[in-house]
Write a protein that holds these residues in place. Sequence first.
Motif, PDB file in Angstrom:
ATOM      1  N   HIS A 120     -39.533  41.006  30.823  1.00 49.36           N
ATOM      2  CA  HIS A 120     -38.479  41.341  29.861  1.00 49.36           C
ATOM      3  C   HIS A 120     -38.920  40.861  28.486  1.00 49.36           C
ATOM      4  N   TRP A 121     -38.590  41.610  27.451  1.00 52.72           N
ATOM      5  CA  TRP A 121     -38.993  41.222  26.098  1.00 52.72           C
ATOM      6  C   TRP A 121     -38.478  39.836  25.725  1.00 52.72           C
ATOM      7  N   GLN A 122     -37.298  39.422  26.212  1.00 52.37           N
ATOM      8  CA  GLN A 122     -36.807  38.071  25.899  1.00 52.37           C
ATOM      9  C   GLN A 122     -37.770  37.008  26.429  1.00 52.37           C
ATOM     10  N   HIS A 173     -31.817  50.616  29.318  1.00 55.29           N
ATOM     11  CA  HIS A 173     -31.017  49.407  29.092  1.00 55.29           C
ATOM     12  C   HIS A 173     -31.757  48.380  28.217  1.00 55.29           C
ATOM     13  N   ILE A 174     -32.813  48.817  27.580  1.00 50.12           N
ATOM     14  CA  ILE A 174     -33.609  47.985  26.668  1.00 50.12           C
ATOM     15  C   ILE A 174     -34.012  46.689  27.383  1.00 50.12           C
ATOM     16  N   ASN A 175     -34.595  46.864  28.562  1.00 50.63           N
ATOM     17  CA  ASN A 175     -35.008  45.730  29.389  1.00 50.63           C
ATOM     18  C   ASN A 175     -36.443  45.945  29.863  1.00 50.63           C
ATOM     19  N   ALA A 176     -36.879  45.192  30.858  1.00 54.41           N
ATOM     20  CA  ALA A 176     -38.251  45.309  31.354  1.00 54.41           C
ATOM     21  C   ALA A 176     -38.539  46.718  31.862  1.00 54.41           C
ATOM     22  N   SER A 177     -37.558  47.375  32.467  1.00 57.68           N
ATOM     23  CA  SER A 177     -37.746  48.741  32.978  1.00 57.68           C
ATOM     24  C   SER A 177     -37.959  49.754  31.854  1.00 57.68           C
ATOM     25  N   SER A 178     -37.617  49.377  30.639  1.00 58.86           N
ATOM     26  CA  SER A 178     -37.798  50.267  29.492  1.00 58.86           C
ATOM     27  C   SER A 178     -39.238  50.280  28.991  1.00 58.86           C
ATOM     28  N   ASN A 179     -40.081  49.414  29.559  1.00 59.99           N
ATOM     29  CA  ASN A 179     -41.507  49.345  29.201  1.00 59.99           C
ATOM     30  C   ASN A 179     -41.724  49.140  27.702  1.00 59.99           C
ATOM     31  N   LEU A 180     -40.997  48.197  27.140  1.00 60.09           N
ATOM     32  CA  LEU A 180     -41.115  47.912  25.713  1.00 60.09           C
ATOM     33  C   LEU A 180     -42.199  46.886  25.402  1.00 60.09           C
ATOM     34  N   GLY A 181     -42.724  46.231  26.437  1.00 57.45           N
ATOM     35  CA  GLY A 181     -43.725  45.188  26.211  1.00 57.45           C
ATOM     36  C   GLY A 181     -43.129  44.061  25.393  1.00 57.45           C
ATOM     37  N   TRP A 223     -41.936  44.338  22.477  1.00 57.56           N
ATOM     38  CA  TRP A 223     -40.923  44.971  21.649  1.00 57.56           C
ATOM     39  C   TRP A 223     -40.972  44.464  20.199  1.00 57.56           C
ATOM     40  N   PRO A 224     -42.048  44.809  19.481  1.00 59.54           N
ATOM     41  CA  PRO A 224     -42.188  44.348  18.093  1.00 59.54           C
ATOM     42  C   PRO A 224     -41.078  44.842  17.169  1.00 59.54           C
ATOM     43  N   GLU A 225     -40.489  46.013  17.457  1.00 56.50           N
ATOM     44  CA  GLU A 225     -39.397  46.514  16.622  1.00 56.50           C
ATOM     45  C   GLU A 225     -38.175  45.595  16.722  1.00 56.50           C
ATOM     46  N   GLY A 226     -37.914  45.098  17.921  1.00 59.46           N
ATOM     47  CA  GLY A 226     -36.813  44.152  18.106  1.00 59.46           C
ATOM     48  C   GLY A 226     -37.080  42.835  17.406  1.00 59.46           C
ATOM     49  N   LEU A 227     -38.322  42.391  17.489  1.00 59.13           N
ATOM     50  CA  LEU A 227     -38.697  41.141  16.819  1.00 59.13           C
ATOM     51  C   LEU A 227     -38.540  41.278  15.304  1.00 59.13           C
ATOM     52  N   ALA A 228     -38.843  42.457  14.772  1.00 59.14           N
ATOM     53  CA  ALA A 228     -38.659  42.694  13.334  1.00 59.14           C
ATOM     54  C   ALA A 228     -37.169  42.618  12.958  1.00 59.14           C
ATOM     55  N   VAL A 282     -28.296  43.020  21.996  1.00 58.33           N
ATOM     56  CA  VAL A 282     -29.066  44.168  22.468  1.00 58.33           C
ATOM     57  C   VAL A 282     -28.470  44.726  23.754  1.00 58.33           C
ATOM     58  N   ALA A 283     -28.209  46.038  23.771  1.00 59.66           N
ATOM     59  CA  ALA A 283     -27.725  46.751  24.962  1.00 59.66           C
ATOM     60  C   ALA A 283     -26.365  46.242  25.411  1.00 59.66           C
ATOM     61  N   VAL A 284     -25.362  46.421  24.561  1.00 67.31           N
ATOM     62  CA  VAL A 284     -24.004  45.956  24.846  1.00 67.31           C
ATOM     63  C   VAL A 284     -23.395  46.821  25.953  1.00 67.31           C
ATOM     64  N   PRO A 285     -23.088  46.233  27.112  1.00 62.83           N
ATOM     65  CA  PRO A 285     -22.496  47.032  28.193  1.00 62.83           C
ATOM     66  C   PRO A 285     -20.991  47.214  27.982  1.00 62.83           C
ATOM     67  N   ASP A 286     -20.450  48.205  28.654  1.00 59.51           N
ATOM     68  CA  ASP A 286     -19.012  48.467  28.607  1.00 59.51           C
ATOM     69  C   ASP A 286     -18.365  47.769  29.801  1.00 59.51           C
TER      70      ASP A 286
END
Length: 175
Positions: A17-19, A153-161, A163-168, A89-93
Amino acid sequence: MPTLLIFPGIGNSGPEHWQSRWERANPDFVRIAQREWDNPVCAEWTAVLESTVQRLGPSVVIVAHSLACLAVAHWAARPHSPVRAALLVAVPDPDGAAFPVEASGFSPLPMQPFSFPSIVVSSSDDPYGSSEHAAACAAAWGSRLVEIGAAGHINASSNLGDWPEGLALLQQLCV
């Protein structure tokens, strides 16, 4: 330099997960320690958030994913210790059909402005919360909304590695 508080959602964030990747790469990140990750109770999660922020001080920037975003909203709706900002990030309902039955006390979701700057990051195909839900939350909380397209869901399954965009986005809250 702010203290960056990693606040994962249900189940805690796994190693890909990016976190978790951000935490491993930077000693300024601290992970919140919840008693129960798999059967979360909102009141417990918000109490742990408050005690953690009290311990770390007002320079905290919260980095919340999924269910943790809801805990931040509940925490922010009551008197709380000051923080510098929050990335949500990824606010659930909490009233959605896909909301985890193991989680309790997260509905109704407070919809009042936060006392700190925040950014809500949304995906167009998040199975746990629609773009419309994220936009409504951002508007109510006084958050900046950032839509990143189809990223699940912006998680590990999203394959973001990493996630430099999130870090920015996080760095924008740290200045």
